[in-house]
Motif scaffolding. Structure first.
Motif, PDB file in Angstrom:
ATOM      1  N   PRO A  98     -16.211   8.141 -23.609  1.00 18.70           N
ATOM      2  CA  PRO A  98     -15.823   9.324 -22.823  1.00 18.70           C
ATOM      3  C   PRO A  98     -16.161   9.173 -21.342  1.00 18.70           C
ATOM      4  CG  PRO A  98     -16.824  10.005 -24.891  1.00 18.70           C
ATOM      5  CD  PRO A  98     -17.003   8.514 -24.805  1.00 18.70           C
ATOM      6  N   GLY A  99     -17.257   8.501 -21.050  1.00 16.49           N
ATOM      7  CA  GLY A  99     -17.622   8.295 -19.646  1.00 16.49           C
ATOM      8  C   GLY A  99     -16.595   7.456 -18.911  1.00 16.49           C
ATOM      9  N   LEU A 100     -16.116   6.405 -19.546  1.00 10.64           N
ATOM     10  CA  LEU A 100     -15.102   5.572 -18.913  1.00 10.64           C
ATOM     11  C   LEU A 100     -13.762   6.297 -18.810  1.00 10.64           C
ATOM     12  CD1 LEU A 100     -15.854   2.046 -20.440  1.00 10.64           C
ATOM     13  CD2 LEU A 100     -16.257   2.837 -18.097  1.00 10.64           C
ATOM     14  N   HIS A 101     -13.466   7.165 -19.775  1.00 11.33           N
ATOM     15  CA  HIS A 101     -12.249   7.985 -19.658  1.00 11.33           C
ATOM     16  C   HIS A 101     -12.339   8.899 -18.439  1.00 11.33           C
ATOM     17  CE1 HIS A 101     -10.308   6.563 -23.170  1.00 11.33           C
ATOM     18  NE2 HIS A 101     -11.096   7.141 -24.065  1.00 11.33           N
ATOM     19  N   ARG A 102     -13.516   9.407 -18.162  1.00  3.99           N
ATOM     20  CA  ARG A 102     -13.696  10.236 -16.954  1.00  3.99           C
ATOM     21  C   ARG A 102     -13.479   9.402 -15.694  1.00  3.99           C
ATOM     22  NH1 ARG A 102     -16.199  15.231 -17.249  1.00  3.99           N
ATOM     23  NH2 ARG A 102     -16.731  15.914 -19.364  1.00  3.99           N
ATOM     24  N   VAL A 103     -13.969   8.183 -15.706  1.00  4.01           N
ATOM     25  CA  VAL A 103     -13.771   7.300 -14.557  1.00  4.01           C
ATOM     26  C   VAL A 103     -12.283   7.022 -14.363  1.00  4.01           C
ATOM     27  CG1 VAL A 103     -14.181   4.977 -13.654  1.00  4.01           C
ATOM     28  CG2 VAL A 103     -16.047   6.247 -14.745  1.00  4.01           C
ATOM     29  N   GLU A 104     -11.557   6.757 -15.464  1.00  6.60           N
ATOM     30  CA  GLU A 104     -10.109   6.552 -15.393  1.00  6.60           C
ATOM     31  C   GLU A 104      -9.420   7.740 -14.726  1.00  6.60           C
ATOM     32  OE1 GLU A 104      -8.103   4.416 -19.039  1.00  6.60           O
ATOM     33  OE2 GLU A 104      -9.578   5.849 -19.782  1.00  6.60           O
ATOM     34  N   THR A 105      -9.763   8.936 -15.203  1.00  8.53           N
ATOM     35  CA  THR A 105      -9.107  10.145 -14.695  1.00  8.53           C
ATOM     36  C   THR A 105      -9.450  10.377 -13.236  1.00  8.53           C
ATOM     37  OG1 THR A 105      -9.392  11.071 -16.915  1.00  8.53           O
ATOM     38  CG2 THR A 105      -8.692  12.578 -15.186  1.00  8.53           C
ATOM     39  N   LEU A 106     -10.711  10.194 -12.880  1.00  2.83           N
ATOM     40  CA  LEU A 106     -11.123  10.391 -11.498  1.00  2.83           C
ATOM     41  C   LEU A 106     -10.436   9.389 -10.579  1.00  2.83           C
ATOM     42  CD1 LEU A 106     -12.922  11.941  -9.534  1.00  2.83           C
ATOM     43  CD2 LEU A 106     -14.757  10.297 -10.016  1.00  2.83           C
ATOM     44  N   ALA A 107     -10.337   8.141 -11.006  1.00  2.35           N
ATOM     45  CA  ALA A 107      -9.664   7.132 -10.194  1.00  2.35           C
ATOM     46  C   ALA A 107      -8.201   7.497  -9.973  1.00  2.35           C
ATOM     47  CB  ALA A 107      -9.771   5.766 -10.879  1.00  2.35           C
ATOM     48  N   ASN A 108      -7.559   8.055 -10.994  1.00  2.00           N
ATOM     49  CA  ASN A 108      -6.183   8.508 -10.861  1.00  2.00           C
ATOM     50  C   ASN A 108      -6.077   9.609  -9.808  1.00  2.00           C
ATOM     51  OD1 ASN A 108      -3.303   8.832 -12.243  1.00  2.00           O
ATOM     52  ND2 ASN A 108      -4.142  10.870 -11.949  1.00  2.00           N
ATOM     53  N   HIS A 109      -6.970  10.588  -9.876  1.00  2.00           N
ATOM     54  CA  HIS A 109      -6.931  11.687  -8.912  1.00  2.00           C
ATOM     55  C   HIS A 109      -7.182  11.200  -7.488  1.00  2.00           C
ATOM     56  CE1 HIS A 109      -6.439  14.311 -12.173  1.00  2.00           C
ATOM     57  NE2 HIS A 109      -7.693  14.652 -12.408  1.00  2.00           N
ATOM     58  N   VAL A 110      -8.161  10.330  -7.311  1.00  2.35           N
ATOM     59  CA  VAL A 110      -8.472   9.818  -5.974  1.00  2.35           C
ATOM     60  C   VAL A 110      -7.272   9.074  -5.402  1.00  2.35           C
ATOM     61  CG1 VAL A 110      -9.907   8.187  -4.695  1.00  2.35           C
ATOM     62  CG2 VAL A 110     -10.962   9.723  -6.365  1.00  2.35           C
ATOM     63  N   THR A 111      -6.620   8.278  -6.236  1.00  2.00           N
ATOM     64  CA  THR A 111      -5.465   7.509  -5.761  1.00  2.00           C
ATOM     65  C   THR A 111      -4.309   8.422  -5.380  1.00  2.00           C
ATOM     66  OG1 THR A 111      -6.066   5.625  -7.155  1.00  2.00           O
ATOM     67  CG2 THR A 111      -3.793   5.731  -6.364  1.00  2.00           C
ATOM     68  N   GLN A 112      -3.970   9.366  -6.261  1.00  2.00           N
ATOM     69  CA  GLN A 112      -2.765  10.173  -6.053  1.00  2.00           C
ATOM     70  C   GLN A 112      -2.961  11.355  -5.114  1.00  2.00           C
ATOM     71  OE1 GLN A 112      -1.534  11.058 -10.133  1.00  2.00           O
ATOM     72  NE2 GLN A 112      -0.221   9.237 -10.137  1.00  2.00           N
ATOM     73  N   LEU A 113      -4.194  11.772  -4.885  1.00  2.00           N
ATOM     74  CA  LEU A 113      -4.427  12.948  -4.048  1.00  2.00           C
ATOM     75  C   LEU A 113      -5.145  12.642  -2.743  1.00  2.00           C
ATOM     76  CD1 LEU A 113      -5.510  15.416  -6.878  1.00  2.00           C
ATOM     77  CD2 LEU A 113      -3.291  15.323  -5.718  1.00  2.00           C
ATOM     78  N   VAL A 114      -5.758  11.470  -2.630  1.00  2.00           N
ATOM     79  CA  VAL A 114      -6.507  11.121  -1.418  1.00  2.00           C
ATOM     80  C   VAL A 114      -5.968   9.831  -0.804  1.00  2.00           C
ATOM     81  CG1 VAL A 114      -8.772  10.615  -0.437  1.00  2.00           C
ATOM     82  CG2 VAL A 114      -8.578  12.264  -2.324  1.00  2.00           C
ATOM     83  N   VAL A 115      -6.043   8.749  -1.552  1.00  3.24           N
ATOM     84  CA  VAL A 115      -5.618   7.454  -1.025  1.00  3.24           C
ATOM     85  C   VAL A 115      -4.160   7.480  -0.590  1.00  3.24           C
ATOM     86  CG1 VAL A 115      -5.271   5.025  -1.623  1.00  3.24           C
ATOM     87  CG2 VAL A 115      -7.339   6.207  -2.376  1.00  3.24           C
ATOM     88  N   VAL A 116      -3.343   8.264  -1.268  1.00  2.18           N
ATOM     89  CA  VAL A 116      -1.913   8.300  -0.976  1.00  2.18           C
ATOM     90  C   VAL A 116      -1.633   8.631   0.485  1.00  2.18           C
ATOM     91  CG1 VAL A 116      -1.679  10.733  -1.627  1.00  2.18           C
ATOM     92  CG2 VAL A 116       0.296   9.200  -1.811  1.00  2.18           C
ATOM     93  N   PHE A 117      -2.489   9.412   1.139  1.00  3.48           N
ATOM     94  CA  PHE A 117      -2.253   9.764   2.540  1.00  3.48           C
ATOM     95  C   PHE A 117      -2.434   8.563   3.461  1.00  3.48           C
ATOM     96  CE2 PHE A 117      -2.873  13.901   0.646  1.00  3.48           C
ATOM     97  CZ  PHE A 117      -1.913  14.670   1.289  1.00  3.48           C
ATOM     98  N   GLY A 118      -3.106   7.529   2.973  1.00  3.68           N
ATOM     99  CA  GLY A 118      -3.206   6.309   3.756  1.00  3.68           C
ATOM    100  C   GLY A 118      -1.877   5.623   3.960  1.00  3.68           C
ATOM    101  N   LEU A 119      -0.892   5.908   3.091  1.00  6.35           N
ATOM    102  CA  LEU A 119       0.436   5.320   3.259  1.00  6.35           C
ATOM    103  C   LEU A 119       1.084   5.739   4.567  1.00  6.35           C
ATOM    104  CD1 LEU A 119       1.882   5.898  -0.330  1.00  6.35           C
ATOM    105  CD2 LEU A 119       0.968   3.759   0.597  1.00  6.35           C
ATOM    106  N   LEU A 120       0.673   6.879   5.104  1.00  9.15           N
ATOM    107  CA  LEU A 120       1.280   7.397   6.327  1.00  9.15           C
ATOM    108  C   LEU A 120       0.591   6.869   7.579  1.00  9.15           C
ATOM    109  CD1 LEU A 120       1.755  11.118   5.216  1.00  9.15           C
ATOM    110  CD2 LEU A 120       3.294   9.165   4.895  1.00  9.15           C
ATOM    111  N   ALA A 121      -0.457   6.068   7.418  1.00 10.98           N
ATOM    112  CA  ALA A 121      -1.213   5.500   8.537  1.00 10.98           C
ATOM    113  C   ALA A 121      -0.628   4.139   8.914  1.00 10.98           C
ATOM    114  CB  ALA A 121      -2.684   5.371   8.156  1.00 10.98           C
ATOM    115  N   PRO A 122      -0.975   3.629  10.098  1.00 13.96           N
ATOM    116  CA  PRO A 122      -0.511   2.282  10.468  1.00 13.96           C
ATOM    117  C   PRO A 122      -1.232   1.202   9.661  1.00 13.96           C
ATOM    118  CG  PRO A 122      -1.977   3.187  12.157  1.00 13.96           C
ATOM    119  CD  PRO A 122      -1.727   4.292  11.181  1.00 13.96           C
ATOM    120  N   GLN A 123      -0.752  -0.027   9.770  1.00 15.85           N
ATOM    121  CA  GLN A 123      -1.430  -1.148   9.125  1.00 15.85           C
ATOM    122  C   GLN A 123      -2.744  -1.438   9.877  1.00 15.85           C
ATOM    123  OE1 GLN A 123      -0.569  -2.081   6.368  1.00 15.85           O
ATOM    124  NE2 GLN A 123       1.656  -2.264   6.139  1.00 15.85           N
ATOM    125  N   PRO A 124      -3.781  -1.913   9.177  1.00 13.70           N
ATOM    126  CA  PRO A 124      -3.784  -2.328   7.769  1.00 13.70           C
ATOM    127  C   PRO A 124      -4.163  -1.211   6.791  1.00 13.70           C
ATOM    128  CG  PRO A 124      -5.839  -2.968   8.760  1.00 13.70           C
ATOM    129  CD  PRO A 124      -5.046  -2.301   9.859  1.00 13.70           C
TER     130      PRO A 124
END
Length: 478
Positions: free
Chosen positions: A204-230
């Motif tokens: 269950p702990g690793l399932h929580r990590v999976e879910t949290l990583a999904n949220h961080v990617t889709q709700l936070v990291v995704v805004f990095g796509l709008l920034a310049p390189q790198p």
């Protein structure tokens, strides 16, 4: 015109267009192999019957001009040939106008199939392929400098795709907010793959990590796509990793593969060049008329983005919705809710009658059936019948238009329909009767797996369709 060209994105465009060509190839092969049984003149939901009531404006398609099973197959073969040519690099040797024509034909052919595909083509990755395929028309071959606006439109598509998927989860099932959805998801997803059993058995702990990583990617990291390189490239690499994780944990047709390819188009070209031994032409052109077309495309996408953005920001966000019949700019999202219990439809046939009749199962190619059969790997290929069977197990309404015709085809031992299956209990012989049962499935525990060798455990729940013979009429799904 130098401002409108981005030579540094050359590798990103190369990876994207080759990956897109591969997805197109898979999609056209799937349409060729399954289309006759699903959409053909005598299919489960015949396209000619649909075309009689669907206008060109509502469902633009070449098949309004002519339909025959042979013409449909010809369109599929044309798509296969053109996508194979693009995958092999022949498209990059064409003049700019030839490149645009090739990708435009691919897009028009697949749009024509999707717009007569009815429930079989009602998945978000169909619209994703069409939107990405339309943008590819305006990216140019290898000897043309990648257009800045065209490459940014790929970023915009990836941004909406990821953010929409993240928002639908946060607004949907509370288990996403509690970080517990993956306690069930690997087991109850539409079509588990060979590794799904192992992912389900994580702690269950690793399932929580999976879910949290999904949220961080889709709700936070995704805004990095709008920034310049790198920064944009780093954000895209995170998405590549998460999509790769989804690829190895389930069968979601080409959704994850195409998302991964989109993300690679954003990765810094220098990083891609270090990993891929592909030579770039010394001279890159940028015709003035092509720049003007790119500006027009950007304006069109901006206007068509209004409705998808409103939907994405709305509390009543809808998943996988197209707002124009050409599917140029769409909204995306998946698994706003997660099924906690897995139910499967088991289709059986008998060659006898009466209470002593022996019933034997049909085996589907991808969906769970035999508990001792390891879940197979099919993605990025799409088994449309298998997916819809999962939906019917959730609600019989999903099968209202085609389930009973499907059973009728089985009673008739229809060759096209039988080719959709892994095996039929009586081969090409007609059975005396068929029926549909509902079973509850779950993955076996580690101990059960060791003792029995089974991947699944199942319990009978009820009969959905009572025994049906070729002479029966008025049968209803309960």
């Amino acid at each position: 015109m130098d401002w409108f060209a981005d030579p540094g994105a050359w590798m990103g465009r190369w990876v994207f267009t080759r990956g897109l060509a591969l997805v197109y190839l898979i999609a056209f092969v799937a349409a060729l192999r399954q289309g006759r049984a699903l959409l053909g003149t005598h299919g489960l939901t015949p396209a000619p019957r649909y075309l009689e009531r669907a206008s060109w404006k509502r469902a633009p398609s070449l098949f309004h001009l002519h339909w025959s099973d042979r013409f449909f197959a010809g369109c599929c073969w044309t798509g296969i040939a053109l996508s194979a040519a693009a995958l092999g690099g022949l498209a990059d040797r064409l003049p700019l106008a030839g490149w645009m024509a090739l990708w435009a034909v691919l897009w028009a052919l697949y749009l024509s199939i999707v717009n007569v595909g009815q429930i079989w083509y009602g998945f978000g990755w169909e619209s994703l392929l069409l939107e990405a395929g339309f943008l590819a028309v305006f990216l140019g071959p290898a000897h043309v400098a990648p257009p800045v606006l065209g490459m940014w439109l790929l970023r915009w598509l990836l941004f909406r795709l990821e953010l929409g998927a993240g928002l639908i989860k946060m607004r949907g099932d509370r288990c996403w907010r509690e970080l517990t959805c993956l306690n069930w998801h690997h087991e109850t997803q539409p079509m588990p793959n060979p590794l799904s059993w192992w992912f389900h058995r994580l702690s269950p702990g690793l399932h929580r990590v999976e879910t949290l990583a999904n949220h961080v990617t889709q709700l936070v990291v995704v805004f990095g796509l709008l920034a310049p390189q790198p920064i944009a490239g780093a954000a895209a690499l995170v998405i590549v990793v998460t999509q790769g994780y989804l690829l190895i944990s389930g069968n979601f047709a080409w959704l994850n593969a195409l998302t991964l390819v989109l993300a690679l188009s954003v990765v810094d070209g220098r990083w891609l060049a270090a990993a891929l031994p592909v030579d770039r032409p010394d001279e890159l052109s940028s015709p003035t008329w092509f720049v003007g077309v790119g500006i027009g495309l950007a304006l069109l996408v901006a206007v068509l983005s209004v409705a998808p953005v409103r939907n994405m920001l709305s509390p009543g966000q809808r998943m996988n919705t197209s707002f124009d019949p050409l599917r140029l700019v769409n909204s995306y999202g998946a698994f706003g809710s997660v099924t906690k219990v897995r139910r499967e439809l088991v289709v059986e046939a008998t060659d006898g009658t009466g209470p002593d009749a022996v019933w034997r199962e049909y085996e589907f190619r991808g969906k769970p059936g035999d508990v001792h059969r390891r879940p197979p790997q099919w993605a990025p290929y799409h088994l449309r019948l298998d997916w819809l069977m999962w939906f019917v197990a959730l609600s019989p309404a999903y099968g209202r238009a085609w389930l009973l015709p499907f059973l009728g085809k089985l009673l008739d031992a229809d060759p096209a329909t039988l080719r959709l299956l892994r095996s039929a209990p009586f081969g090409t012989d007609r059975p005396a009767a068929v029926r549909v049962l509902v079973y509850r499935y779950r993955f076996t525990t580690r101990q059960e797996r060791r003792e029995t060798g089974a991947w699944w455990h199942r319990n009978y729940e009820r009969e959905m369709v009572a025994p049906l013979t070729a002479d029966d009429v008025g049968v209803r799904v309960r």
